[in-house]
Design an enzyme around this catalytic site. Structure first.
Site, PDB file in Angstrom:
ATOM      1  N   ASN A 209     -29.573 -62.450 -88.802  1.00  0.00           N
ATOM      2  CA  ASN A 209     -30.655 -63.005 -89.622  1.00  0.00           C
ATOM      3  C   ASN A 209     -31.721 -63.603 -88.715  1.00  0.00           C
ATOM      4  O   ASN A 209     -31.621 -63.521 -87.489  1.00  0.00           O
ATOM      5  CB  ASN A 209     -30.098 -64.041 -90.609  1.00  0.00           C
ATOM      6  CG  ASN A 209     -29.413 -65.171 -89.878  1.00  0.00           C
ATOM      7  OD1 ASN A 209     -30.033 -65.899 -89.117  1.00  0.00           O
ATOM      8  ND2 ASN A 209     -28.111 -65.309 -90.078  1.00  0.00           N
ATOM      9  N   LYS A 288     -20.257 -45.727 -80.887  1.00  0.00           N
ATOM     10  CA  LYS A 288     -21.512 -45.701 -81.644  1.00  0.00           C
ATOM     11  C   LYS A 288     -21.361 -44.801 -82.889  1.00  0.00           C
ATOM     12  O   LYS A 288     -20.890 -43.662 -82.761  1.00  0.00           O
ATOM     13  CB  LYS A 288     -22.631 -45.169 -80.742  1.00  0.00           C
ATOM     14  CG  LYS A 288     -23.973 -45.157 -81.404  1.00  0.00           C
ATOM     15  CD  LYS A 288     -25.038 -44.663 -80.444  1.00  0.00           C
ATOM     16  CE  LYS A 288     -26.348 -44.494 -81.175  1.00  0.00           C
ATOM     17  NZ  LYS A 288     -27.366 -43.850 -80.351  1.00  0.00           N
ATOM     18  N   PHE A 322     -27.032 -77.595 -94.600  1.00  0.00           N
ATOM     19  CA  PHE A 322     -28.398 -77.116 -94.820  1.00  0.00           C
ATOM     20  C   PHE A 322     -28.350 -76.110 -95.962  1.00  0.00           C
ATOM     21  O   PHE A 322     -27.317 -75.475 -96.195  1.00  0.00           O
ATOM     22  CB  PHE A 322     -28.938 -76.420 -93.561  1.00  0.00           C
ATOM     23  CG  PHE A 322     -29.663 -77.333 -92.619  1.00  0.00           C
ATOM     24  CD1 PHE A 322     -28.978 -78.271 -91.869  1.00  0.00           C
ATOM     25  CD2 PHE A 322     -31.055 -77.249 -92.491  1.00  0.00           C
ATOM     26  CE1 PHE A 322     -29.651 -79.116 -90.997  1.00  0.00           C
ATOM     27  CE2 PHE A 322     -31.741 -78.085 -91.622  1.00  0.00           C
ATOM     28  CZ  PHE A 322     -31.035 -79.022 -90.868  1.00  0.00           C
ATOM     29  N   LYS A 336     -24.464 -76.733-103.665  1.00  0.00           N
ATOM     30  CA  LYS A 336     -23.769 -76.723-102.366  1.00  0.00           C
ATOM     31  C   LYS A 336     -23.237 -78.108-102.001  1.00  0.00           C
ATOM     32  O   LYS A 336     -22.164 -78.222-101.409  1.00  0.00           O
ATOM     33  CB  LYS A 336     -24.707 -76.192-101.270  1.00  0.00           C
ATOM     34  CG  LYS A 336     -24.842 -74.679-101.340  1.00  0.00           C
ATOM     35  CD  LYS A 336     -25.885 -74.112-100.394  1.00  0.00           C
ATOM     36  CE  LYS A 336     -26.125 -72.648-100.741  1.00  0.00           C
ATOM     37  NZ  LYS A 336     -27.240 -72.024-100.079  1.00  0.00           N
ATOM     38  N   LYS A 340     -19.303 -78.116-101.454  1.00  0.00           N
ATOM     39  CA  LYS A 340     -18.885 -78.249-100.051  1.00  0.00           C
ATOM     40  C   LYS A 340     -18.554 -79.706 -99.688  1.00  0.00           C
ATOM     41  O   LYS A 340     -18.271 -80.009 -98.547  1.00  0.00           O
ATOM     42  CB  LYS A 340     -19.963 -77.653 -99.133  1.00  0.00           C
ATOM     43  CG  LYS A 340     -20.255 -76.180 -99.478  1.00  0.00           C
ATOM     44  CD  LYS A 340     -21.053 -75.435 -98.429  1.00  0.00           C
ATOM     45  CE  LYS A 340     -21.378 -74.015 -98.908  1.00  0.00           C
ATOM     46  NZ  LYS A 340     -21.784 -73.106 -97.851  1.00  0.00           N
TER      47      LYS A 340
HETATM   48  O1  PMT Z   1     -32.944 -71.670 -86.551  1.00  0.00           O
HETATM   49  P1  PMT Z   1     -34.374 -71.836 -87.005  1.00  0.00           P
HETATM   50  O2  PMT Z   1     -35.233 -70.630 -86.718  1.00  0.00           O
HETATM   51  O3  PMT Z   1     -34.984 -73.129 -86.519  1.00  0.00           O
HETATM   52  O4  PMT Z   1     -34.341 -71.934 -88.612  1.00  0.00           O
HETATM   53  C1  PMT Z   1     -33.776 -73.029 -89.240  1.00  0.00           C
HETATM   54  C2  PMT Z   1     -32.918 -72.643 -90.460  1.00  0.00           C
HETATM   55  C3  PMT Z   1     -33.799 -72.017 -91.533  1.00  0.00           C
HETATM   56  C4  PMT Z   1     -31.831 -71.636 -90.048  1.00  0.00           C
HETATM   57  C5  PMT Z   1     -32.241 -73.965 -90.983  1.00  0.00           C
HETATM   58  O5  PMT Z   1     -33.261 -74.863 -91.353  1.00  0.00           O
HETATM   59  C6  PMT Z   1     -31.333 -73.710 -92.162  1.00  0.00           C
HETATM   60  O6  PMT Z   1     -31.721 -73.704 -93.306  1.00  0.00           O
HETATM   61  N1  PMT Z   1     -30.004 -73.475 -91.887  1.00  0.00           N
HETATM   62  C7  PMT Z   1     -28.990 -73.115 -92.864  1.00  0.00           C
HETATM   63  C8  PMT Z   1     -29.048 -71.639 -93.144  1.00  0.00           C
HETATM   64  C9  PMT Z   1     -27.994 -71.197 -94.132  1.00  0.00           C
HETATM   65  O7  PMT Z   1     -27.160 -70.405 -93.751  1.00  0.00           O
HETATM   66  O8  PMT Z   1     -28.018 -71.734 -95.291  1.00  0.00           O
HETATM   67  P2  PMT Z   1     -27.016 -71.338 -96.520  1.00  0.00           P
HETATM   68  O9  PMT Z   1     -27.682 -71.919 -97.679  1.00  0.00           O
HETATM   69  O10 PMT Z   1     -26.714 -69.887 -96.504  1.00  0.00           O
HETATM   70  O11 PMT Z   1     -25.670 -72.118 -96.153  1.00  0.00           O
HETATM   71  C10 PMT Z   1     -25.382 -73.415 -96.644  1.00  0.00           C
HETATM   72  C11 PMT Z   1     -24.608 -74.210 -95.619  1.00  0.00           C
HETATM   73  O12 PMT Z   1     -23.302 -73.652 -95.442  1.00  0.00           O
HETATM   74  C12 PMT Z   1     -25.246 -74.234 -94.253  1.00  0.00           C
HETATM   75  O13 PMT Z   1     -25.060 -75.536 -93.708  1.00  0.00           O
HETATM   76  C13 PMT Z   1     -24.441 -73.199 -93.464  1.00  0.00           C
HETATM   77  O14 PMT Z   1     -24.370 -73.508 -92.074  1.00  0.00           O
HETATM   78  C14 PMT Z   1     -23.076 -73.292 -94.097  1.00  0.00           C
HETATM   79  N2  PMT Z   1     -22.311 -72.020 -94.106  1.00  0.00           N
HETATM   80  C15 PMT Z   1     -22.803 -70.932 -94.765  1.00  0.00           C
HETATM   81  C16 PMT Z   1     -22.070 -69.761 -94.802  1.00  0.00           C
HETATM   82  C17 PMT Z   1     -20.808 -69.724 -94.151  1.00  0.00           C
HETATM   83  N3  PMT Z   1     -20.083 -68.613 -94.151  1.00  0.00           N
HETATM   84  N4  PMT Z   1     -20.355 -70.811 -93.501  1.00  0.00           N
HETATM   85  C18 PMT Z   1     -21.079 -71.960 -93.483  1.00  0.00           C
HETATM   86  O15 PMT Z   1     -20.660 -72.956 -92.885  1.00  0.00           O
END
Ligand code: PMT
Length: 399
Positions: A209, A288, A322, A336, A340
């Site tokens: 991503n 591949k 986040f 979330k 969580k």
């Molecule tokens: O890295 P940059 O370019 O500075 O960009 C910053 C950012 C946009 C990546 C950051 O600000 C941000 O939003 N990070 C969280 C991205 C994300 O995966 O969000 P989510 O809504 O999909 O996940 C929710 C939370 O669960 C997040 O804290 C994530 O780390 C966590 N998660 C998600 C999926 C997973 N399988 N395991 C997790 O722990």
């Protein structure tokens, strides 16, 4: 910004010594009382009189000068300092301080100070890359010395690369940040995740991503500056490791999961800013994948939700998540927090200009379990990081 603060500036012998004059001038303009100590070789590049005029203080150049008043000079300056800046810091002075050698006024005074020390290294590109120099920098960073990383460009020695003294602005910002920062996370272990994950399809392809890691690295840096022990579990990024932070590089979500689990038990705070892939290819080809007629379907399976699992075993840890969304930001973020088991969540709409992936700024809303929402304006990612940490400190102090 530096009124009533005393900054001792050590100038060591490199061509960038002349730039220290601008640094001293700026510190004085910000209200600081500035005392300059020069090494013998620094005086070959620039005259003490320049610093004396700019600082309006006598410049210390030698251990054996007749004292003007009865005080042990290196101890007096060491005690007086609110911060100790060495700019430029040569490989020699870094090596001496890292190894406990105190054989001139500068190294002796640094050793005697309990003020925070900031170093702005400047040297030839190969010297800077030398493993011995890097070991010394790493050792000092682990001991709490703050570094302003050198810039990249054409160096006075004719080489091009990393080694030139950081911009004056950057050095001043660091001094101001260090002097005004409180060590409110001292004694705490903060685990931060940053960047994307890479889910391998075959030896040449992966699913990932747009995360660059900037947000997470800013949090790790700020937590370190506020005195925390910081472990940063990072997906692939182009960013330099923040000084003093233990960085663990990972690729896939499963690796991130493993490393986070390993460091979770003794962490006091976890901040999960990484953009973790929710799915990975069910099968990874060791060769591949070749194109053939017709479409290709890749079957995906779920990755573990790392944060969700941490939340199930939360104890008295502080968990910050986040939420990166393109629509219905608040509703998804609220869901979330509950699912969580978070202390709060930082929600960003990644479609907004100046927010989310790749930008140096972010526009976030902080959502709390009781339903409160704090909307922040567009801030640099460093500022957002400090607001998040302010909230974390507030929660620690509440317990
Ligand atoms: O890295 P940059 O370019 O500075 O960009 C910053 C950012 C946009 C990546 C950051 O600000 C941000 O939003 N990070 C969280 C991205 C994300 O995966 O969000 P989510 O809504 O999909 O996940 C929710 C939370 O669960 C997040 O804290 C994530 O780390 C966590 N998660 C998600 C999926 C997973 N399988 N395991 C997790 O722990």
């Amino acid at each position: 910004m530096l009124a009533n603060k005393c900054i001792v500036v050590g100038v060591s012998g490199g061509i960038a010594a002349y730039k220290a004059a601008e640094v001293v001038s700026r510190l004085v303009k910000l209200g600081a009382e500035v005392h300059v100590i020069m090494t013998e070789s620094a005086q070959k590049f620039i005259a003490p009189l320049t610093f004396q005029t700019l600082s309006r203080q006598r410049v210390v150049t030698c251990m054996w000068d007749e004292p003007k008043e009865w005080e042990v000079q290196h101890v007096a300056l060491a005690d007086k300092a609110d911060a100790f800046l060495i700019a430029p810091a040569t490989a020699n002075i870094i090596g001496k301080i890292a190894n406990g050698i105190a054989d001139d006024m500068l190294s002796t005074t640094v050793m005697a100070t309990s003020a925070p020390v900031i170093m702005a290294p400047a040297m030839n590109v190969h010297m800077y890359a030398n493993p011995v120099v890097q070991d010394n920098i790493g050792k000092l960073a682990r001991l709490g010395v703050h570094f302003v990383e050198p810039g990249v460009g054409l160096l006075a020695c004719g080489y091009s690369g990393k080694g030139r003294l950081a911009e004056v602005e950057e050095i001043i910002n660091k001094v101001v940040a260090v002097v005004n920062s409180c060590q409110d996370l001292a004694g705490k272990k903060v685990l931060v995740t940053a960047g994307p994950t890479r889910e391998v399809i075959d030896p040449v392809r992966f699913i990932s991503n747009r995360s660059t890691g900037k947000m997470g690295y800013a949090i790790a840096r700020a937590a370190r500056e506020r005195g925390a022990e910081v472990v940063l579990v990072s997906g692939p990024t182009n960013l330099d490791a923040p000084a003093g932070v233990q960085v663990i590089q990972v690729g896939a979500a499963l690796e991130m999961y493993q490393q986070v689990q390993e460091h979770y038990p003794d962490a006091h705070v976890v901040i999960k800013s990484a953009a973790v892939a929710d799915y990975r290819p069910k099968e990874v080809s060791d060769r591949k994948v070749k194109k053939k007629e017709g479409d290709l379907t890749i079957e995906l399976e779920r990755n573990p939700d790392i944060l969700l699992e941490l939340g199930q075993n939360k104890g008295d840890k502080i968990l910050v998540g986040f939420a990166a969304e393109t629509n219905d930001l608040v509703a998804y973020a609220r869901d979330k927090i509950t699912r969580k088991n978070l202390d709060f969540i930082v929600a960003n709409d990644v479609t907004q200009p100046g927010a989310g992936f790749g930008a140096d700024t972010n526009i976030v809303k902080l959502l709390f379990p009781g339903g409160q929402i704090e909307e922040l304006p567009q801030l640099t990612k460093d500022q957002v990081a400090n607001v998040i940490l302010d909230k974390v400190v507030g929660l620690i102090n509440k317990v």
